[in-house]
Scaffold this active site. Structure first.
Site, short mmCIF file in Angstrom:
data_model
loop_
_atom_site.label_atom_id
_atom_site.label_comp_id
_atom_site.label_asym_id
_atom_site.label_seq_id
_atom_site.Cartn_x
_atom_site.Cartn_y
_atom_site.Cartn_z
N GLU A 140 0.83 -1.21 0.00
CA GLU A 140 0.00 0.00 0.00
C GLU A 140 0.86 1.26 0.00
OE1 GLU A 140 -3.48 2.39 2.49
OE2 GLU A 140 -2.23 0.96 3.56
N GLU B 275 -11.89 2.94 5.44
CA GLU B 275 -10.82 3.39 6.34
C GLU B 275 -10.88 4.91 6.40
OE1 GLU B 275 -6.66 1.56 6.63
OE2 GLU B 275 -6.21 3.58 5.90
#
Length: 277
Positions: free
Chosen positions: A150, A249
């Site tokens: 990520e 998120e």
């Protein structure tokens, strides 16, 4: 086109509740079928697995441990001299993933060491990362698990983070060349670093194993004020055939459940899919 499947990131959602089990229960009660946790390691894996089952949730993502947070560590994958600690953390993550039935682990790259110049250490850090990723791919393959990379933005969130653009992450994935390593696309970070989301989604989606969302720049709910047009982006992900999970998120701007109107509206419009794998 199948509707998107959303996952509650209980490290971020339901901050009004103490402890992951309570947050998992709240996520299940809000209609989620899937959840993700950054770092589950403060709780015994059996207790978390039980709480998820009780809530009707499957866990779809955890992160490798951050390392020594008091010393400013935020993942160890690319950090020179921390290879042994990365491998230990990976073993712990695999243990939790197996106990939780969780198919994906975000392999955190970590930060440029304090006092070091990014350009000066970039090559060494990439070499360490490649070595650790090859090791991780082998360990994960034995358990039929997927590892994710990520990029995290270095403009607002984490100026020292090593992996900060989709292009950098895709190039590293290409060098490692293992099918069970994929890209984690957090649209919050991608917008801040590069914009061009339509082009980047289309270009990189074949490498993507997980998506995360939050509004820019406030990192609130997708329908909070900001730069990103989420109805358009969700439609684009559907049109491009994305079949993974979309992790919520974000930092709720108020009560988490009240802030889920955007998701209830999506479910009303597109139907409420089962979790699946």
């Amino acid at each position: 086109m199948a509707p998107l499947r959303f996952s509650a990131n209980v490290s971020w959602l339901f901050p009004e509740l103490a402890g992951l089990p309570a947050r998992l229960r709240a996520a299940g009660g809000s209609g989620f079928k899937a959840a993700e946790v950054a770092w589950p390691y403060a709780e015994p894996p059996e207790a978390l697995a039980h709480a998820a089952r009780e809530a009707g949730l499957r866990l779809v993502l955890i992160n490798t441990p951050p390392g020594d947070r008091e010393k400013g560590e935020m993942g160890l994958g690319a950090v020179p001299g921390r290879q042994a600690a990365f491998r230990e953390g990976l073993e712990q993550a695999v243990l939790y993933a197996k106990a939780l039935g969780c198919p994906r682990i975000h392999l955190m790259a970590g930060r440029v060491p304090q006092g070091a110049d990014r350009a000066a250490v970039r090559s060494e850090m990439e070499t360490v990362f490649l070595e650790n990723l090859r090791h991780a791919a082998g360990v994960l393959a034995q358990e039929s698990l997927v590892g994710l990379l990520e990029p995290i933005n270095t403009r607002i969130t984490d100026p020292q983070y090593f992996l900060d653009t989709p292009q950098q992450a895709a190039a590293i994935l290409q060098k490692v060349g293992r099918p069970n390593l994929q890209l984690q696309m957090d649209l919050f970070h991608w917008q801040i670093m590069d914009g061009n989301l339509t082009g980047n989604i289309r270009e990189f989606l074949p490498l993507v194993g997980h998506v995360q969302v939050a509004q820019v720049p406030g990192r609130g709910e997708p329908d909070s004020p900001g730069e990103l047009n989420f109805p358009y982006l969700f439609q684009l992900l559907e049109d491009e055939g994305y079949e993974g999970f979309v992790g919520c998120e974000y930092r709720p701007q108020g009560d988490t459940a009240e802030g889920l109107n955007w998701l209830r509206a999506y479910w009303d419009r597109r139907g409420h899919p089962q979790a699946g794998q």
